[in-house]
Design an enzyme around this catalytic site. Structure first.
Site: not given
Length: 179
Positions: A138-139
């Protein structure tokens, strides 16, 4: 390096300059793109183990960190990532989601202060089909924008300009980060 397309029958003589960026081929080919954390290839898992300058880390929190994008859409383009290797926003704890949101707000304030950004594109691409370059970790992207920043260069010149080295941008943002 910029050079015109050859006019000797190889290629189309369109008179456009080409900026060769062979370093991007690793990204385009998906080299070192992790499917999960077990491969040890995840850049978002490796970066926290580096010193800030080497990892282009702008700010570290308890559960998440802000890092410059190696392939920025605009100067100052950074990402906010949880330290924990998770792929989906729904997998965040309440504390992780809160810190990602807080670091995103801090990033926007800092970018406005040091660069006069007039707006931002902020978001997450969840999953490969949604455009996530590294879907396994996730980013959230924080992309500063300015009037005319995507002017004729990408459209007519088919070229993106980045007026500052990533190391200089990291030092500027890290030094001015608003808490």
């Amino acid at each position: 390096m910029s050079e015109p397309l050859r006019q000797d029958g190889i290629g189309d003589g369109d008179e456009l300059d080409r900026l060769w960026t062979p370093h991007r081929m690793a990204y385009i080919r998906g080299e070192n793109k992790p499917a999960d954390a077990s491969s040890g290839l995840c850049p978002f898992c490796r970066i926290p183990g580096l010193d800030d300058a080497a990892g282009l880390v702008v700010r570290r929190g308890e559960l998440a960190f802000a890092v410059l994008n190696l392939y920025p859409y605009a100067p100052g383009h950074l990402m906010v990532c949880p330290y924990r290797h998770i792929a989906d926003y729904t997998e965040t704890t309440d504390a992780e989601a809160a810190e990602v949101a807080d670091l995103t707000r801090q990033a926007m304030r800092t970018l406005r202060a040091v660069s006069g950004a007039g707006g931002f594109n902020v978001g997450m691409n969840q999953g490969e089909v949604a455009g996530a370059g590294i879907a396994a970790h996730l980013h959230q992207h924080v992309v500063p924008r300015w009037p005319g920043d995507q002017n004729f260069m990408p459209v007519i010149g088919r070229t993106k300009t980045l007026p500052e080295l990533l190391t200089d941008t990291r030092a500027l943002l890290a030094g001015a980060w608003a808490v």
